[in-house]
Structure formats: structure tokens, C-alpha cells
Design a protein around this motif. Structure first.
Motif, PDB file in Angstrom:
ATOM      1  N   ILE A   7       0.835  -1.206   0.000  1.00  0.00           N
ATOM      2  CA  ILE A   7       0.000   0.000   0.000  1.00  0.00           C
ATOM      3  C   ILE A   7       0.864   1.248   0.000  1.00  0.00           C
ATOM      4  O   ILE A   7       1.832   1.347   0.771  1.00  0.00           O
ATOM      5  CB  ILE A   7      -0.914   0.011   1.249  1.00  0.00           C
ATOM      6  CG1 ILE A   7      -1.790  -1.241   1.269  1.00  0.00           C
ATOM      7  CG2 ILE A   7      -1.765   1.276   1.294  1.00  0.00           C
ATOM      8  CD1 ILE A   7      -2.330  -1.594   2.640  1.00  0.00           C
TER       9      ILE A   7
ATOM     10  N   SER B 204      -1.133   3.554   8.964  1.00  0.00           N
ATOM     11  CA  SER B 204       0.050   2.762   8.640  1.00  0.00           C
ATOM     12  C   SER B 204       0.331   1.714   9.711  1.00  0.00           C
ATOM     13  O   SER B 204       0.576   0.536   9.406  1.00  0.00           O
ATOM     14  CB  SER B 204       1.266   3.688   8.478  1.00  0.00           C
ATOM     15  OG  SER B 204       2.449   2.943   8.286  1.00  0.00           O
TER      16      SER B 204
ATOM     17  N   LYS C 230       0.170  -2.311   9.037  1.00  0.00           N
ATOM     18  CA  LYS C 230       1.404  -3.090   9.221  1.00  0.00           C
ATOM     19  C   LYS C 230       1.219  -4.193  10.260  1.00  0.00           C
ATOM     20  O   LYS C 230       1.789  -5.282  10.133  1.00  0.00           O
ATOM     21  CB  LYS C 230       2.545  -2.160   9.629  1.00  0.00           C
ATOM     22  CG  LYS C 230       3.101  -1.304   8.499  1.00  0.00           C
ATOM     23  CD  LYS C 230       4.225  -0.403   8.991  1.00  0.00           C
ATOM     24  CE  LYS C 230       4.821   0.403   7.855  1.00  0.00           C
ATOM     25  NZ  LYS C 230       5.885   1.337   8.338  1.00  0.00           N
TER      26      LYS C 230
ATOM     27  N   VAL D 175       3.476  -1.141   3.936  1.00  0.00           N
ATOM     28  CA  VAL D 175       2.994   0.233   3.782  1.00  0.00           C
ATOM     29  C   VAL D 175       4.165   1.182   3.594  1.00  0.00           C
ATOM     30  O   VAL D 175       5.119   1.171   4.379  1.00  0.00           O
ATOM     31  CB  VAL D 175       2.180   0.677   5.018  1.00  0.00           C
ATOM     32  CG1 VAL D 175       1.674   2.107   4.824  1.00  0.00           C
ATOM     33  CG2 VAL D 175       1.014  -0.274   5.278  1.00  0.00           C
TER      34      VAL D 175
ATOM     35  N   TYR E 112       2.699  -1.440  -6.115  1.00  0.00           N
ATOM     36  CA  TYR E 112       1.655  -1.288  -5.101  1.00  0.00           C
ATOM     37  C   TYR E 112       0.327  -1.877  -5.572  1.00  0.00           C
ATOM     38  O   TYR E 112      -0.049  -1.753  -6.737  1.00  0.00           O
ATOM     39  CB  TYR E 112       1.467   0.180  -4.748  1.00  0.00           C
ATOM     40  CG  TYR E 112       2.692   0.798  -4.124  1.00  0.00           C
ATOM     41  CD1 TYR E 112       3.066   0.476  -2.823  1.00  0.00           C
ATOM     42  CD2 TYR E 112       3.496   1.682  -4.841  1.00  0.00           C
ATOM     43  CE1 TYR E 112       4.200   1.031  -2.241  1.00  0.00           C
ATOM     44  CE2 TYR E 112       4.631   2.250  -4.275  1.00  0.00           C
ATOM     45  CZ  TYR E 112       4.982   1.911  -2.983  1.00  0.00           C
ATOM     46  OH  TYR E 112       6.109   2.447  -2.418  1.00  0.00           O
TER      47      TYR E 112
END
Length: 434
Positions: A52, A74, A78, A84, A145
């Protein structure tokens, strides 16, 4: 740099041409988003670990709600095993940024002057900044991504244009209505070229987005006015990871009732109305302590106002990194903001089990249920604020009931797990449809 200027984008030029009464030669392209409107059979990858990209036009990390939101998003993603990356302009080489700025500024001045006879300073400066950010983002490999998540309208425009080649799910989370707020506070004028320029960028951000994730339902109406479809907007209230185990019970070392305000000392946060309200309550504040947490441009003026109004109960603590501890000894939390989206400080106060008073702004009424989890007053009304403060100062039972309700609501609805679960579901749905 060649003579062709990629900025402004063709659709922005068309809008500016229209404003200045020129016949535009650029053609708008309609962005197909049919993939976002149809359902397909779920693939076996529904538990896929995503890669991402979270990107913002503003500095990160920084003080404020946007930075807190990105950090929370984030961290939560994670923790579930997703990869991320966070990108913002301040992460790029200063020397490269300076080089691009020196190149683009005279070219933009020439472009605007030749086409329109003059240039607008604010638009010129903004186009320079956005041009440099685009050049930086060009160095990022977007192919790697699965999900792109823009945190502002400018990043949504840049990633949206790049994404025409990639076709990735592109999410857009506005953290404020840019043009509307600048009109409201007279930063830009109604009917100005600046309004036309920024409104076009906001509309295009909506068009580029596969889906819009908003912090509160208060965003829906203004986004729909800009062209968004209600079905393409999902509200996900921000959740936080609050250190509940560290302070299970309220601190009771102080014999005084503690009122706390946590916010930047800026004109939007309304500290002056809090001080005016306190000045009305001298009779009820002899055993009250008011803690002002935060710093900013208004500090000198607020310290002067404190002195003029003789508010000896007020203490300025400046910026602090121990807000949960301060909230643990707080009885009443006040945020007298006159313009806000969804303040993290209120969510923190609710998790801490504090009675909250705030204003009818943005998504705040979606956090605070009036007279149940707190009290809502109209922004800019020191009279209403004084009345609410007086009620909670003298009514211990009401304080306890509201603080308990607030803590229960926060635990059930305002956690990082709740927030990430909803956003992950959206990511998964659109990745499977892509």
C-alpha cells in the motif's frame, strides 16, 4: 527542461480559460470507473497481504490530525502484515527540490502571462509546489503497489493522472474541504480565479478516485456538490490505539477540578471563546484548574487575553508528549473549535473517560452525542460554552455519567482495530474488482 509544461493539467487550463473568457483547445477526458461499480466473484486472494502507498502533499510527520491519521493507518495495516510506504514532499532531496523550483517558476510565469496577460501569485506558487511533488512522485515505482491511498486532493490529482496507466484502486481521503474552508475564512474570495482553480482540482480528485473514504458524514454533502456519488463514499471514523492499561483510573492527587484543552494555539481552535467563557464563571472557578496543552501562533495573544481577563486558573503547558497522563487527571475536556473535521484530541479524551464539551463543527457531533457522551455548543458562542462548563463544574453526577458513556463508546467504536477492519474491507473489495 523542455518547453512543454505539463502543469497546469489540461482540465485546469480549460477551467482557467473559461474563467478568463478564452476559447479552450484542451479536451477533457472522462475517466472510466466502471470497474468500481460492478461485483465479480471473489478470488482466493481475499486474505492477500497488500502493498500500500499512502501519499500526502503535506509534510509528514508533522503536528496535527492528518499526520496522526496517517501514522495510525500505517501502524494498523502493518500490524496485520501489510506492507505500507508513506510518501510526502519533505522526504525528497532538498537540492533536487530547489533545482526543480528554479526551473519551473519562470516557465510557469511565462505560460500564465502569455496566455492570460498576468499570473495569480497564489496559483503560481501552488503550481510550482505541485509540479515539484509530481516530479518527485515520478521516481516512485507505482507498479509494485496494490493500493494507492491519497490523503489530499492534490495527491489524488497527481496519482490519478499516473494511475491512468496502472489502473490500481485509488482511494482518496480528504481531511478538510479545501476551497470551502478558504472561502469561509476569506483566504480566497468568492468568484475569484483561485476559487475556480481549486474547485476544479477538488472535482477532479473525486473523478480520479475509485472510492472516497471520509472521516465523518459531514463530508458527504460538500463532496456530492462537487460531483461525488453517495454510493462512492464510505465513512470510517478514525480510531486510535489508546494506552488504556497505563492509567486505568482517574488520577486523584489534585484537589482541584481540572479542565483541559488540547489543541494547536491557532485561530481556528477557539481558545479565545474558552477564555471569555471562563471570565463569566469566576464565581464557580475558585477550585478549578485549566490546562492549555499545545503551542502555536496565537500563544502571545492568548497569554495577553488571560492577563486582561484575570484568569489565574489558566496554565499554558506548551507542546507535550504525555497527553494521556494529562487526560488521566482531567475532569472536563474542552475543545471550542470554530472549524474542524474530526479532532483526535476528542477521541483521546473519550478513551480517557473524560466528560467532553465541544462544538457543532464537522464530524464532532458524530463523536459526541449531546447530553449523553458530552455536550455540544455552537462554535463562537462563549455564552453557550460558559453555560455548559458551569453545568459540568457543579454537577458531578452528570460529569461521571457522560465520561463513562464516552469511554464505553470509544472502546466500542473508536479503536484502531475497528478503523483498520473497515478500511481493509474496502481495499479488499476494490482490489478484487480490479
Amino acid at each position: 527542461m523542455n518547453n512543454e509544461i505539463k502543469f497546469p493539467y489540461p482540465y485546469v487550463i480549460e477551467k482557467l480559460d473559461q474563467y478568463y473568457g478564452l476559447k479552450s483547445h484542451s479536451a477533457k477526458r472522462n475517466i472510466s470507473k466502471e470497474h468500481s461499480k460492478k461485483r465479480v466473484l471473489l478470488r482466493k486472494g481475499s486474505k492477500k497481504k497488500f502493498s500500500i502507498l499512502i501519499a500526502t502533499f503535506w509534510s509528514f510527520p508533522h503536528v496535527g490530525g492528518l499526520s496522526n491519521y496517517i501514522s495510525t493507518l500505517s501502524k494498523g495495516l502493518k500490524s496485520q502484515g501489510h506492507k505500507v510506504d508513506i510518501i510526502s514532499p519533505n522526504q525528497f532531496s532538498n537540492s533536487k527540490v530547489k533545482q526543480f523550483r528554479e526551473i519551473v517558476t519562470p516557465n510557469l510565469k511565462h505560460f500564465f502571462t502569455k496566455r492570460y496577460g498576468s499570473y495569480n501569485d497564489r496559483i503560481l506558487n501552488h503550481k510550482r509546489l505541485i509540479y515539484v511533488y509530481e516530479k518527485m512522485l515520478e521516481t516512485v515505482d507505482l507498479e509494485k503497489y496494490d493500493i494507492l491511498h491519497a490523503q489530499d486532493l492534490f495527491t489524488a490529482n497527481i496519482l490519478g493522472r499516473f494511475n491512468e496507466s496502472y489502473g490500481k484502486p485509488l482511494f482518496y481521503t480528504p481531511h478538510g474541504m479545501f476551497t470551502f474552508n478558504r472561502l469561509k475564512f476569506n483566504i480566497i474570495k468568492k468568484g475569484s480565479v483561485e476559487e475556480a482553480y481549486f474547485t476544479e482540482l477538488e472535482s477532479k480528485a473525486i473523478e480520479y478516485a475509485s472510492h472516497i473514504i471520509v472521516l465523518s458524514d459531514s463530508f458527504r454533502e460538500p463532496l456530492i456538490k462537487l460531483g461525488a456519488k453517495n454510493r462512492n463514499i464510505t465513512t470510517v471514523i478514525t480510531g486510535i490505539d489508546y494506552p488504556v492499561n497505563q492509567w486505568q483510573e482517574k488520577e486523584t492527587s489534585s484537589q482541584k477540578l481540572v479542565i483541559t484543552c488540547v489543541a494547536r494555539l491557532g485561530p481556528r481552535k477557539g481558545h479565545n471563546y474558552l477564555f471569555e467563557a471562563l471570565a463569566r464563571l469566576k464565581k464557580y472557578t475558585t477550585n478549578v484548574e485549566v490546562l492549555i496543552v499545545g503551542d502555536g501562533q496565537m500563544r502571545e495573544a492568548l497569554e495577553k487575553q488571560k492577563k486582561v481577563l484575570d484568569l489565574s486558573m489558566v496554565t499554558f503547558l506548551g507542546s507535550r508528549d504525555d497527553v494521556p497522563f494529562i487526560l488521566s487527571k482531567t475532569d472536563i475536556f474542552v475543545l471550542p473549535t470554530i472549524n474542524d473535521s474530526l479532532p483526535i484530541s476528542i477521541i483521546e479524551a473519550m478513551h480517557s473517560g473524560t466528560a467532553v464539551i465541544s462544538t457543532n463543527c464537522g464530524g464532532i457531533p458524530e463523536l459526541i452525542k449531546h447530553n449523553k457522551t458530552g455536550i455540544i455548543v455552537e462554535p463562537g458562542s462563549s455564552e453557550q460554552l460558559a453555560h455548559a462548563l458551569k453545568f459540568l463544574i457543579i454537577n458531578k453526577e452528570a460529569r461521571y455519567k457522560m465520561s463513562t458513556n464516552a469511554k464505553i463508546h470509544a472502546k466500542n467504536h473508536l479503536t484502531i482495530d475497528s478503523m483498520i477492519r473497515k478500511i481493509k474491507r474496502l481495499y479488499t473489495d476494490f482490489w478484487e474488482m480490479n
